[in-house]
Scaffold this motif. Structure first.
Motif, PDB file in Angstrom:
ATOM      1  N   TRP B 290       0.832  -1.214   0.000  1.00  0.00           N
ATOM      2  CA  TRP B 290       0.000   0.000   0.000  1.00  0.00           C
ATOM      3  C   TRP B 290       0.864   1.262   0.000  1.00  0.00           C
ATOM      4  O   TRP B 290       0.556   2.239  -0.658  1.00  0.00           O
ATOM      5  CB  TRP B 290      -0.934   0.001   1.223  1.00  0.00           C
ATOM      6  N   ARG B 291       1.936   1.210   0.771  1.00  0.00           N
ATOM      7  CA  ARG B 291       2.802   2.396   0.799  1.00  0.00           C
ATOM      8  C   ARG B 291       3.369   2.674  -0.589  1.00  0.00           C
ATOM      9  O   ARG B 291       3.507   3.816  -0.994  1.00  0.00           O
ATOM     10  CB  ARG B 291       3.950   2.188   1.790  1.00  0.00           C
ATOM     11  N   SER B 294       0.466   3.783  -3.145  1.00  0.00           N
ATOM     12  CA  SER B 294      -0.033   5.142  -2.943  1.00  0.00           C
ATOM     13  C   SER B 294       0.976   6.186  -3.388  1.00  0.00           C
ATOM     14  O   SER B 294       0.667   7.367  -3.432  1.00  0.00           O
ATOM     15  CB  SER B 294      -0.401   5.360  -1.470  1.00  0.00           C
ATOM     16  N   TYR B 296       3.718   6.763  -1.793  1.00  0.00           N
ATOM     17  CA  TYR B 296       4.360   7.303  -0.601  1.00  0.00           C
ATOM     18  C   TYR B 296       5.791   6.788  -0.501  1.00  0.00           C
ATOM     19  O   TYR B 296       6.707   7.526  -0.171  1.00  0.00           O
ATOM     20  CB  TYR B 296       3.515   6.894   0.602  1.00  0.00           C
ATOM     21  N   PHE B 366      -6.148   2.633   6.275  1.00  0.00           N
ATOM     22  CA  PHE B 366      -4.696   2.786   6.342  1.00  0.00           C
ATOM     23  C   PHE B 366      -4.199   2.462   7.747  1.00  0.00           C
ATOM     24  O   PHE B 366      -3.256   1.702   7.933  1.00  0.00           O
ATOM     25  CB  PHE B 366      -4.279   4.222   5.979  1.00  0.00           C
ATOM     26  N   ASP B 398       2.515   7.319   8.543  1.00  0.00           N
ATOM     27  CA  ASP B 398       2.233   6.634   7.285  1.00  0.00           C
ATOM     28  C   ASP B 398       0.755   6.743   6.928  1.00  0.00           C
ATOM     29  O   ASP B 398       0.398   6.944   5.759  1.00  0.00           O
ATOM     30  CB  ASP B 398       2.632   5.153   7.378  1.00  0.00           C
ATOM     31  N   CYS B 402      -0.472   8.495   3.430  1.00  0.00           N
ATOM     32  CA  CYS B 402      -1.225   7.701   2.457  1.00  0.00           C
ATOM     33  C   CYS B 402      -2.648   8.241   2.302  1.00  0.00           C
ATOM     34  O   CYS B 402      -3.185   8.297   1.196  1.00  0.00           O
ATOM     35  CB  CYS B 402      -1.249   6.238   2.868  1.00  0.00           C
ATOM     36  N   GLN B 479      -6.203   1.090  -5.426  1.00  0.00           N
ATOM     37  CA  GLN B 479      -4.847   1.645  -5.491  1.00  0.00           C
ATOM     38  C   GLN B 479      -4.053   1.105  -6.673  1.00  0.00           C
ATOM     39  O   GLN B 479      -3.003   1.631  -7.012  1.00  0.00           O
ATOM     40  CB  GLN B 479      -4.100   1.383  -4.178  1.00  0.00           C
TER      41      GLN B 479
END
Lengths: 213, 553
Positions: B290-291, B294, B296, B366, B398, B402, B479
């Motif tokens: 996910w990080r 996104s 990030y 998140f 985080d 995000c 995402q």
């Protein structure tokens, strides 16, 4: 089978965020106080029948609106098709009381060409020790706008039933007197089902016959 | 039977028992509510407070950077045209080709940026609403493309008035909430100490690709429980329906291996990662995935650790500067406090949006996913004070970054008059009228308006309609899908609506329809249902991508 009701009234519940609109409605429609409640997003719909006199039922359709300013553009569309409204403030939150005027101004603009019968509701009256608005001043403000004032608590189930039924009765009287009329294209008031009428006319015929005997 | 149900509905408000057995449904829903509302019901009080933050229509949105990077170079101007390249009208769902990004956006990016800087410096005194609106055009969501943005120096050019107004608003609301006595008893009574803290698997991967041997430190039973437990269903994030984790299939093992490979390669191939993530991310690698998705975390493994460290520091710099100074109270790291800080900083940096109910919901997935990196098993009722300061800070920062990236893609949902939502609801109506005329006409016949039910679907990204575990699965795809949270969500909503067509057509009055639509029985949904939903959404998207006129007038 449809439940038989004389009229259907659409009501709207408005007031600042966190004054307890959703909890009040859910106490009224579901009979319980939700321990936690989502902040309303946009508008939610609820419904319940009330009996204002033995055998006389009114179906209430209730719009629960989000109090947050940002949702105003959504919620204001619902004024027009409402015949009655509960304007809530939180007796422990002075600002929510001060905003009552603003709420009424808001409705005035958006309800036209119809009218809404409002009742002013001081909510959370179980928290009397933290009260920031006296009953007296609230009554005075309500009177100034020609509204009734009632204090309620969804948590302790105080006056919840009364707030809704009193408003319903008030509207019912206005409808009976012809001051509020059913109009095409307006959802505020709708008349009930025909079976009721047919039923009573049959009774009339029957009794006529009996009289002739 | 039907009559009895109807009567119940007539008399009893929400006809919940119809679809949702009280014991199960209420519990799950309550937990969701707790999460959504406890302390996060962060309302802007009526007219007075909200007023200064109103703004007119927003600028065109910029896209999240990762998409820009991945898609730059493709020159299709419209979503629709691109699909002409595709053979056949209906595409397979998995391993999808991703539509390219609109290049106009990348171009505008530079221009807008300089323009905005000029504007924000120009801020003096806003004498009228429009002047205010012009001056406060949101400057803070633009420089989001790479790691160097959001630098402290640019942040300081933020109109201090706006910042103050937002801060005042937020803190006002907080203090109001805080002062409120706990009206309900804490329901969390006896909770067994089955919580464990584990080392973050992504952190482990960052430093070394050691992978499977995570440190596990059993924790003591927490001393003080949060007043309202707000994290639900974490144990079931990915393990649909079942209470325990089902054994991994060979296919799942292979997938996980593929993810591990991708994530540990020197430069993670983001296109490939998106492809793999579309059908769902294994929970073991979800946080780091996910990080990355996104935007990030950088694709380059060597830069990750540094970037994370810097971004986390940066976030706490904001906290120091804007939150602590106005908030004398000692830091408390309850869930609520953490969420409050995240939302506060976001709001202060996005004066055009401010805070809108619904945004708070968007932090949750998140937060829960990043928390799951450290907490094994059930996170519900987990006392965050059991985590080390470092862990907490990482999760909080985080989540903030995000969430910011996500919101950047849907910001016109939350600006004045919420134009993004209005447009999407309209588009949904249009779409449904094409794909299922019967349902559409049914609504018309009973005077149901789409806005009456779909507003919330858009405003909260279906989070109120689905269990949290489903939202998390949904976000794997959002995402991975270009404009997932904005454009693709529309098709998901359409698929979601049509999913209930039978139930909808069975209802024969306004009231029944609205009750149904407000309480759709998804409580038992899991990955499978979401997978089907996404497949259908994807099919719709391509169907209409090939025939734009079916969709746009």
């Amino acid at each position: 089978m449809e439940a038989i009701w004389l009229y259907q009234f659409r009501l709207i519940v408005i007031g600042d965020s966190t004054v307890g609109k959703s909890c009040l409605i859910r106490r009224f429609t579901e009979g319980r106080f939700p321990q936690v409640s989502d902040p309303t997003v946009g508008v939610d719909f609820f419904s319940r029948l009330v009996e204002i006199e033995p055998g006389k039922r009114i179906k209430l359709q209730i719009w629960d609106t989000a109090g947050q300013e940002r949702f105003r553009s959504i919620t204001r569309a619902y004024y027009r098709n409402s015949v009655g409204g509960l304007l809530l403030f939180d007796i422990t939150n002075r600002r929510s009381f001060q905003n009552v005027h603003e709420w009424l101004e808001e409705t005035k603009v958006h309800v036209q060409p119809y009218q809404i019968v409002f009742v002013l509701v001081g909510h959370k009256c179980d928290l009397d020790t933290q009260r920031q608005v006296t009953r007296h001043e609230a009554e005075k403000v309500a009177a100034g706008y020609g509204m009734k004032y009632i204090e309620t608590s969804a948590r302790d189930a105080i006056n919840v039933e009364k707030a809704f039924t009193d408003l319903t009765r008030e509207i019912y009287e206005l409808v009976k007197r012809g001051e509020i009329t059913i109009q095409e294209g307006w959802e505020g008031v709708k008349s009930g089902f025909v079976p009721n009428v047919v039923h009573s006319s049959e009774e009339v015929v029957k009794s006529d016959r009996r009289c002739l005997c | 039977m039907a009559a009895a149900r109807r009567r119940e509905a007539e008399w009893g408000g929400r006809p919940q028992p119809r679809w949702r057995p009280q014991e199960v449904g209420a519990g799950d829903r309550r937990r969701r509510r707790q999460l959504e509302s406890s302390g996060l019901a962060w309302p802007s009080g009526g007219g007075v407070l909200g007023a200064p933050l109103r703004l007119p229509l927003p600028r065109p949105r910029l896209q999240p950077a990762l998409q820009a990077r991945a898609m730059a170079g493709d020159n299709s101007k419209q979503f629709w045209k691109r699909s002409a390249k595709l053979p056949g009208s209906i595409q397979p769902v998995y391993g999808a080709q991703h539509p390219p990004l609109d290049p106009r956006l990348t171009k505008n990016f530079i221009k807008e940026r300089s323009k905005v800087n000029a504007v924000s410096l120009k801020n003096k005194k806003a004498s009228s609403f429009h002047e205010f609106a012009r001056n406060t055009s949101d400057a803070w969501d633009i420089g989001d493309d790479e790691d160097e943005d959001f630098s402290t120096s640019s942040f300081q050019t933020l109109n201090s008035k706006v910042a103050l107004a937002t801060a005042a608003q937020v803190l006002e609301n907080h203090s109001k909430l805080r002062m409120k006595p706990e009206r309900s008893q804490s329901t969390a009574a006896d909770i067994t100490a089955n919580f464990k803290v584990i080392k973050s698997s992504s952190d482990a991967q960052l430093s070394r690709n050691s992978g499977d041997t995570c440190l596990r430190n059993p924790l003591h039973k927490q001393q003080s429980l949060p007043l309202r437990p707000i994290i639900p269903l974490v144990a079931r994030i990915s393990d649909q329906n079942a209470s325990g984790a089902p054994p991994m299939t060979v296919r799942e093992k292979t997938r996980l291996e593929k993810f591990r490979q991708l994530l540990s390669s020197h430069n993670t191939d983001l296109d490939e990662l998106r492809k793999c993530s579309w059908p769902g991310v294994p929970r073991e690698v979800r946080p780091v995935t996910w990080r990355l998705l996104s935007g990030y975390l950088p694709a380059n493994t060597e830069r990750r650790k540094m970037t994370l460290q810097r971004k986390r520091e940066e976030y706490f710099g904001f906290i120091e500067q804007y939150y602590d100074s106005r908030n004398e109270e000692h830091h408390q790291d309850t869930y609520r406090q953490i969420f409050e800080r995240i939302l506060f900083i976001w709001a202060i940096r996005h004066p055009a949006s401010g805070y809108v109910q619904g945004i708070n919901d968007l932090v949750t997935p998140f937060f829960v996913v990043f928390l799951s990196e450290y907490v094994e098993e059930d996170v519900e009722n987990f006392d965050v004070t059991n985590l080390s300061q470092d862990m907490l800070r990482s999760i909080e920062a985080d989540s903030f970054w995000c969430m910011s990236k996500l919101l950047d893609g849907i910001q016109d949902n939350y600006t004045f008059a919420q134009p993004g939502i209005q447009k999407k609801v309209q588009a949904l109506e249009e779409l449904v009228s094409r794909i299922d005329e019967q349902v559409h006409n049914h609504f018309r016949r009973y005077e149901v308006e789409y806005l009456q039910f779909a507003f919330r679907w858009m405003n909260n990204l279906l989070m109120r309609e689905l269990p949290l575990r489903c939202t998390i699965r949904l976000w794997d795809t959002y995402q991975s899908e270009p404009e997932g949270f904005s454009h693709f969500h529309l098709y998901v909503c359409a698929a979601f609506l049509i999913k209930w067509r039978k139930e909808i057509l069975d209802e024969e009055d306004f009231q029944g329809l609205l009750m149904l639509l407000q309480n759709l029985p998804t409580i038992h949904w899991g990955n499978e249902e979401i997978g089907l939903l996404l497949a259908e959404a994807y099919r719709l998207k391509y169907m209409f991508a090939d025939a734009p006129n079916h969709y746009r007038r």
